[in-house]
Design an enzyme around this catalytic site. Sequence first.
Site, PDB file in Angstrom:
ATOM      1  N   GLU A 151     -25.656  42.934 -14.383  1.00 29.72           N
ATOM      2  CA  GLU A 151     -24.947  41.730 -14.852  1.00 29.72           C
ATOM      3  C   GLU A 151     -24.622  41.893 -16.320  1.00 29.72           C
ATOM      4  OE1 GLU A 151     -26.940  37.940 -14.307  1.00 29.72           O
ATOM      5  OE2 GLU A 151     -27.563  38.468 -12.265  1.00 29.72           O
TER       6      GLU A 151
ATOM      7  N   GLU B 103     -34.228  39.132 -12.136  1.00 28.56           N
ATOM      8  CA  GLU B 103     -34.775  38.491 -13.339  1.00 28.56           C
ATOM      9  C   GLU B 103     -36.131  37.812 -13.090  1.00 28.56           C
ATOM     10  OE1 GLU B 103     -31.830  35.963 -15.167  1.00 28.56           O
ATOM     11  OE2 GLU B 103     -30.512  37.658 -15.622  1.00 28.56           O
TER      12      GLU B 103
END
Length: 465
Positions: free
Chosen positions: A369, A168
Amino acid sequence: MTNKIEFPKNFWWGSATSGPQSEGRFNKTHNSVFDHWYDIDPDVFFNKVGPDVASNFYNSYKEDLEILQEIGLNSFRTSIQWTRLIKDLETGEPDEDAIRFYNGVIDECIKNKMIPVMNLHHFDLPVELFDKYGGWESKHVVDLFVKFAETAFKLFGDRVKYWATFNEPMVIVEGEYLYKFHYPLLQDGKKAVQVLYNVNLASAKVIKAYKDGGYNKDGGQIGIILNLTPSYPRSQDADDVKASEFADDFFNNSFLDTAVKGEFTKNLVSTFEKDNVIWESTDEELQIIKKNTIDFLGVNYYQPRRVKAKEIAFDGSNGWMPDKYFDNYDMPGKRMNPYRGWEIYPECMYDIAMNIKNNYGNIQWYISENGMGVEGEERYINKDGVIEDDYRIDFFKEHLEFLHKGIQEGSNCFGYHSWTPIDCWSWMNAYKNRYGFVAVNLENQKKTIKKSGRWIKEVSENNGF
């Protein structure tokens, strides 16, 4: 009769955590920006719970990984902490205890028949590199990160065949330099854009080091983990669509296009130039980004972004912000996870799958995720002491159904990882929202499999549901 949803052969059924969120601070050589933030301002963290013990993975990794095997996981992602592995940040010299620990984790994964996936950066910049050089604002820090990565490859590349450069990376830009939800809590659009560039460069340089070092010769692969939040316009009105296109370019494509295609989108670059916030770059650096693209993509998906054309005049008094080009749209009637304040929109899984297939060369990818954080799960403990988290099972099923639809239509997805295997420490939220297949009692670190943990075992064994 109910339909069986079956996934491709050798599909990854796994789960993801990170070093800073699971290990605890035991025996670390350096403080990360989060360690430092907790030390100077513990009140910011939910119930003042910091990263000191986390889920105790540093001490209990053998037992923890056995539990993951027991619930049927065939793959597991965590991160190697820069602040743990590297003793000398300038030379990349490693710490002996860290080598022992990470060797143990990797060997234990393999012993438990789980593919280890190792990520190199999960928001854990050594704070001294921020204090000394400005962290990701500095190209020297980019080169120190490459040294760290090379040390990790040398030590563990014989057994780890799947690496990720960053998790991220957009959150570094957003949290640290735009929206003030990660230390150092700055709001500086020009710095944010330079950091966005530097982190892209760092990822490409690490990929280059991996391939130049020959770590891919036995089938090793290197990728990146991006949180994709597709931007949906309020309407098909041209201004709304334009706003959504900018939001997509900034929040998603600024890392996706560089990682897969080796270049920034032209619209984004021209906007930065027009607004006088364009990064400092060299032709040589842009060539490194161009030539060192990923082998596979990890996608973290939690929620969509809803946007509309600007209705509130942009206040430029704090400098440049991406919000100059869109407003967030609060869509009436959307389904919400009330604990996290996030929209639940499983259809997005299909949209992501199609976008990767149609616009990104159908690169191989996986969901790295996806999950549902819930507060107060002890309300759902049954007489046997098990948390009956049917809401989580339903959440996973819905998302997997839309992912499966995308795979059936040809998207090259090879796996699904939940966030997270064992309830973990989560930055400012600490343990407020729980995500795991396995519950952790913070008083005694006792770990108990939830109902969803038994469910995922069946899914993994049947390769579907």
